[in-house]
Design an enzyme around this catalytic site. Structure first.
Site: not given
Length: 219
Positions: A102, A104
């Site tokens: 991921k 963000h």
């Protein structure tokens, strides 16, 4: 019944354990099949978690965090963590990996308890066929921290040779990766349950024994 016999009956009642003639991914024709896709309800996954917890406690496996490889391992690790807390009063962490990092928010590869140096981690999986899943997650775990992989727990040890080895996938995991694999039951336990009338299907015992005579690993 002990918990192993209860588990075998549970497999049969859920339709996970089937007998007949099944072509496996390996190309072998097996007289039995385990289909984890048959677990479909909250009650089933809750009970399954209890069996994982039983296995961990009976074998005295040291654990601080349960790790469930995405995707099938995720509900297994969570249900096992809940069962350890509710049934045995042992509150442990759980985590699982993302298929993609991921980029963000909080970011990272892991969701849940983050691996830390010295953590005793137990990997929770359904079955172990080739050991591919283990080889994929070990670099992630060991790359994140100096964790101690204190074991891996699976539902059933088929006790059969890998395609490229005289060892089973369970035996290879320890020989090649140093990870001891524990199973809730083995195929020998299932044979004993058939012969003892714990579940129906005694007529399939001879076919299972013949299959193991051809493909079984030396335990």
């Amino acid at each position: 019944m002990n918990y192993k016999e209860q588990f075998i009956r549970f497999l049969a009642e859920c339709g996970v354990l089937k007998f007949g003639s099944f072509k496996l991914k390996s190309g072998r024709i097996a007289p039995y099949f385990l289909n984890a896709g048959e677990y479909k309800t909250g009650a089933q996954i809750r009970r399954l978690g209890e069996f994982y917890a039983d296995c961990i406690v009976e074998n005295g496996i040291p654990v601080q965090t349960l790790f469930g490889p995405a995707y099938k391992g995720i509900p297994l690790a969570i249900s096992a963590a809940v069962a350890l807390c509710e049934k045995y009063g042992k509150d442990v962490g759980f985590c699982f990996d993302r298929k993609e990092v991921k980029d963000h928010g909080e970011g990272g590869v892991f969701v849940g308890t983050q691996p830390k140096d010295g953590d005793k981690v137990v990997i929770i999986e359904d079955v172990m066929t080739s050991g591919k899943a283990l080889k994929e997650v070990l670099p992630k775990l060991r790359g994140a921290a100096k964790v101690d992989i204190s074991g891996m727990v699976i539902t059933v040890d088929r006790m059969e040779k890998a395609l490229d080895s005289e060892r089973s996938a369970v035996q290879q995991a320890y020989a090649e990766e140093g990870v001891r694999v524990y199973s809730i039951v083995t195929i020998e336990d299932i044979i004993a349950a058939l012969e003892g009338g714990i579940i129906e299907g005694k007529e399939h015992v001879s076919a299972i024994r013949a299959y193991l005579a051809q493909y079984g690993a030396n335990y």
